[in-house]
Every structure is written in structure tokens, then in C-alpha cells.
Design a protein around this motif. Structure first.
Motif, PDB file in Angstrom:
ATOM      1  N   PRO A  82     -15.645 -19.968 -59.737  1.00 21.16           N
ATOM      2  CA  PRO A  82     -14.736 -18.826 -59.649  1.00 21.16           C
ATOM      3  C   PRO A  82     -14.853 -18.142 -58.291  1.00 21.16           C
ATOM      4  N   CYS A  83     -13.850 -17.345 -57.954  1.00 15.10           N
ATOM      5  CA  CYS A  83     -13.801 -16.708 -56.630  1.00 15.10           C
ATOM      6  C   CYS A  83     -15.057 -15.898 -56.313  1.00 15.10           C
ATOM      7  N   ALA A  84     -15.457 -15.035 -57.248  1.00 12.18           N
ATOM      8  CA  ALA A  84     -16.606 -14.169 -56.991  1.00 12.18           C
ATOM      9  C   ALA A  84     -17.878 -14.977 -56.769  1.00 12.18           C
ATOM     10  N   GLU A  85     -18.029 -16.066 -57.518  1.00 15.05           N
ATOM     11  CA  GLU A  85     -19.213 -16.916 -57.344  1.00 15.05           C
ATOM     12  C   GLU A  85     -19.190 -17.594 -55.977  1.00 15.05           C
ATOM     13  N   ARG A  86     -18.015 -17.998 -55.540  1.00 13.86           N
ATOM     14  CA  ARG A  86     -17.911 -18.640 -54.229  1.00 13.86           C
ATOM     15  C   ARG A  86     -18.291 -17.657 -53.121  1.00 13.86           C
ATOM     16  N   LEU A  87     -17.866 -16.418 -53.273  1.00 14.87           N
ATOM     17  CA  LEU A  87     -18.239 -15.402 -52.291  1.00 14.87           C
ATOM     18  C   LEU A  87     -19.747 -15.161 -52.309  1.00 14.87           C
ATOM     19  N   THR A  88     -20.316 -15.120 -53.500  1.00 23.51           N
ATOM     20  CA  THR A  88     -21.757 -14.880 -53.622  1.00 23.51           C
ATOM     21  C   THR A  88     -22.571 -16.006 -52.994  1.00 23.51           C
ATOM     22  N   LEU A  89     -22.045 -17.229 -53.062  1.00 19.40           N
ATOM     23  CA  LEU A  89     -22.744 -18.364 -52.454  1.00 19.40           C
ATOM     24  C   LEU A  89     -22.951 -18.175 -50.952  1.00 19.40           C
ATOM     25  N   LEU A  90     -22.051 -17.437 -50.317  1.00 21.29           N
ATOM     26  CA  LEU A  90     -22.193 -17.188 -48.881  1.00 21.29           C
ATOM     27  C   LEU A  90     -23.464 -16.395 -48.585  1.00 21.29           C
ATOM     28  N   PHE A  91     -23.848 -15.519 -49.515  1.00 16.42           N
ATOM     29  CA  PHE A  91     -24.982 -14.627 -49.297  1.00 16.42           C
ATOM     30  C   PHE A  91     -26.291 -15.125 -49.901  1.00 16.42           C
ATOM     31  N   THR A  92     -26.205 -16.090 -50.807  1.00 18.74           N
ATOM     32  CA  THR A  92     -27.384 -16.490 -51.583  1.00 18.74           C
ATOM     33  C   THR A  92     -28.619 -16.832 -50.743  1.00 18.74           C
ATOM     34  N   PRO A  93     -28.504 -17.674 -49.688  1.00 21.15           N
ATOM     35  CA  PRO A  93     -29.715 -18.009 -48.920  1.00 21.15           C
ATOM     36  C   PRO A  93     -30.361 -16.794 -48.277  1.00 21.15           C
ATOM     37  N   PHE A  94     -29.548 -15.826 -47.847  1.00 18.64           N
ATOM     38  CA  PHE A  94     -30.091 -14.638 -47.205  1.00 18.64           C
ATOM     39  C   PHE A  94     -30.719 -13.701 -48.224  1.00 18.64           C
ATOM     40  N   ALA A  95     -30.127 -13.622 -49.409  1.00 14.32           N
ATOM     41  CA  ALA A  95     -30.716 -12.818 -50.482  1.00 14.32           C
ATOM     42  C   ALA A  95     -32.081 -13.380 -50.866  1.00 14.32           C
ATOM     43  N   GLU A  96     -32.175 -14.708 -50.907  1.00 12.91           N
ATOM     44  CA  GLU A  96     -33.447 -15.351 -51.242  1.00 12.91           C
ATOM     45  C   GLU A  96     -34.495 -15.069 -50.168  1.00 12.91           C
ATOM     46  N   LEU A  97     -34.081 -15.082 -48.908  1.00 11.36           N
ATOM     47  CA  LEU A  97     -35.012 -14.782 -47.817  1.00 11.36           C
ATOM     48  C   LEU A  97     -35.522 -13.351 -47.924  1.00 11.36           C
ATOM     49  N   PHE A  98     -34.625 -12.403 -48.142  1.00 16.89           N
ATOM     50  CA  PHE A  98     -35.006 -10.999 -48.159  1.00 16.89           C
ATOM     51  C   PHE A  98     -35.858 -10.635 -49.375  1.00 16.89           C
ATOM     52  N   THR A  99     -35.696 -11.348 -50.485  1.00 18.73           N
ATOM     53  CA  THR A  99     -36.500 -11.034 -51.667  1.00 18.73           C
ATOM     54  C   THR A  99     -37.796 -11.836 -51.708  1.00 18.73           C
ATOM     55  N   ARG A 100     -37.889 -12.869 -50.866  1.00 19.05           N
ATOM     56  CA  ARG A 100     -39.109 -13.687 -50.837  1.00 19.05           C
ATOM     57  C   ARG A 100     -40.260 -12.920 -50.196  1.00 19.05           C
ATOM     58  N   GLN A 101     -39.965 -12.161 -49.148  1.00 19.39           N
ATOM     59  CA  GLN A 101     -40.976 -11.344 -48.469  1.00 19.39           C
ATOM     60  C   GLN A 101     -40.405  -9.935 -48.274  1.00 19.39           C
ATOM     61  N   PRO A 102     -40.347  -9.164 -49.345  1.00 19.95           N
ATOM     62  CA  PRO A 102     -39.666  -7.867 -49.300  1.00 19.95           C
ATOM     63  C   PRO A 102     -40.240  -6.871 -48.297  1.00 19.95           C
ATOM     64  N   GLU A 103     -41.570  -6.859 -48.140  1.00 12.58           N
ATOM     65  CA  GLU A 103     -42.161  -5.893 -47.214  1.00 12.58           C
ATOM     66  C   GLU A 103     -41.715  -6.176 -45.782  1.00 12.58           C
ATOM     67  N   LEU A 104     -41.745  -7.436 -45.394  1.00 11.89           N
ATOM     68  CA  LEU A 104     -41.292  -7.805 -44.057  1.00 11.89           C
ATOM     69  C   LEU A 104     -39.797  -7.562 -43.904  1.00 11.89           C
ATOM     70  N   SER A 105     -39.048  -7.848 -44.969  1.00 12.22           N
ATOM     71  CA  SER A 105     -37.604  -7.650 -44.922  1.00 12.22           C
ATOM     72  C   SER A 105     -37.259  -6.185 -44.711  1.00 12.22           C
ATOM     73  N   ARG A 106     -37.967  -5.300 -45.404  1.00 13.89           N
ATOM     74  CA  ARG A 106     -37.716  -3.876 -45.252  1.00 13.89           C
ATOM     75  C   ARG A 106     -38.073  -3.406 -43.843  1.00 13.89           C
ATOM     76  N   SER A 107     -39.147  -3.914 -43.313  1.00 13.97           N
ATOM     77  CA  SER A 107     -39.548  -3.545 -41.958  1.00 13.97           C
ATOM     78  C   SER A 107     -38.506  -4.014 -40.953  1.00 13.97           C
ATOM     79  N   TYR A 108     -38.029  -5.232 -41.130  1.00 11.04           N
ATOM     80  CA  TYR A 108     -36.985  -5.795 -40.263  1.00 11.04           C
ATOM     81  C   TYR A 108     -35.725  -4.942 -40.332  1.00 11.04           C
ATOM     82  N   ALA A 109     -35.297  -4.608 -41.539  1.00 13.76           N
ATOM     83  CA  ALA A 109     -34.094  -3.789 -41.721  1.00 13.76           C
ATOM     84  C   ALA A 109     -34.269  -2.421 -41.083  1.00 13.76           C
TER      85      ALA A 109
END
Length: 206
Positions: A82-109
Motif C-alpha cells: 500500500p502507499c503508506a507502507e511504500r513511503l515508510t520503506l523509504l525511512f526504515t533503514p534510517f529508523a533502524e539506525l537511530f533506534t539501534r544506538q539511541p544515545e549516539l543518535s540523540r547526540s548527533y541530532a
């Protein structure tokens, strides 16, 4: 000259490799420039010539993001989603990166939001992702018979900015919950889709 350039590239690689290892092991806050210098086998001055601690974290994350972006599977491989899932696929790898190391991700942000250091990779990716979002929105809108390039560009920008907001303000208690973040991203995408059957359609025709 070539020897100096080679030495410089080698030093930069050593510094970034040491910084990445220490950030991942001890965290951003508890890692010092002296620690990085010792781990890299270089002087503090050499490390600082590459960048301060904030700049090193930005470089480390930029490298990760660039690699993820180049390795992402094309959304076109999910033709039946579905459309919404296709859009979400664009972000999935980055969401996985940011939640894998949240402390570093927050510092980076935090560093990026403060404006202390800019990210060339992040800026370039913003344009790429926005274009990709617009293309997916256009596919969905054309399937609904309501295509409007100007409107899709506006929606794409809104989705991208909201995506950043979710990443950069994700609640600490949900830091490592990739599924919750992806669900929020999908709901965000859904809210920007045209109101028609394509929201729940099994496929989107090009």
C-alpha cells in the motif's frame, strides 16, 4: 605532496575508526578526545585537526547514513505494498539506525539542531528523500486520479520535516522500539495521502 596527502587520509581514517569504536563502547558523553587519540595511536593535536568531538560524531554518523542510503533496496521492489507502507520503506533503514544506538543518535541530532556543525551528507539526503517521497506520492495520486505535482512537492516536504521531528524528538522510553517508530512514520505517511481507495489499495500502478 602525495605522501603528505596519504598520511593525512590515513590519520583521518584512524581517528574516525577510533572515535566510532569508543562512541559505540563507552557512549558519546564518556568518550574524550584524549581517549580517541590514545585509541588511534595519535596525538590530541592530530585528532583535533580532524575535528572536535562533536565533529567526529557527525562524521561517524554521516558515514553510516551514506552507506545505508547507497545500500537501500529500491521501493519499486515493493510494488504490491500500500502507499503508506511504500513511503515508510523509504525511512526504515534510517529508523533502524537511530533506534539501534539511541544515545549516539540523540547526540548527533542535538549537534545538528544546535547548528554547531553541519552535515553535508544529511543535507544531500534531505533533497534525495524529499524527491523520493514526492515520486511515491505522485504514483499514489495518479492512481487516485488526483495528481497535482505542486501539491505533492508540498506534501513531500511536510512528510520529510515531520519525519525529522519524529527522529529527533522520539521519547527516551521508546528509544530502542524500532517498531513503534515505524508505526508512527506510517501513520504520518497515511495522513498525507489523498483520500481515496489507494490508501488501502493492494498495489499502486505506475
Amino acid at each position: 605532496m602525495r605522501t603528505r596527502q596519504l598520511q593525512r587520509r590515513t590519520s583521518v581514517a584512524q581517528v574516525l575508526d577510533a572515535a566510532e569504536r569508543l562512541f559505540a563502547t563507552f557512549g558519546f558523553v564518556d568518550t574524550t578526545v584524549k581517549d580517541i587519540a590514545a585509541a588511534a595511536g595519535l596525538s590530541v593535536g592530530t585528532v583535533m585537526s580532524v575535528g572536535d568531538k562533536n565533529a567526529l560524531l557527525v562524521s561517524v554518523f554521516d558515514d553510516r547514513i551514506a552507506k545505508i542510503h547507497s545500500a537501500r533496496p529500491a521501493v519499486t521492489t515493493a510494488q504490491t505494498a500500500p502507499c503508506a507502507e511504500r513511503l515508510t520503506l523509504l525511512f526504515t533503514p534510517f529508523a533502524e539506525l537511530f533506534t539501534r544506538q539511541p544515545e549516539l543518535s540523540r547526540s548527533y541530532a542535538s549537534i545538528l539542531v544546535s547548528g554547531q556543525h553541519s552535515s553535508r551528507v544529511f543535507s544531500e539526503l534531505a533533497a534525495t528523500l524529499t524527491d523520493e517521497i514526492a515520486a511515491e506520492l505522485d504514483r499514489c495520486s495518479r492512481a487516485c486520479g488526483v495528481a497535482d505535482a505542486t501539491l505533492e512537492a508540498t506534501r513531500a516536504r511536510a512528510i520529510y520535516l515531520a519525519y525529522l521531528g519524529l527522529l529527533f524528538t522520539w521519547p527516551p522510553e521508546l528509544d530502542a522500539d524500532t517498531g513503534a517508530l515505524l508505526t508512527a512514520l506510517q501513520q504520518l505517511s497515511e495522513s498525507q495521502l489523498p483520500t481515496c481507495r489507494c490508501r488501502v489499495a493492494a498495489s499502486v500502478q505506475a
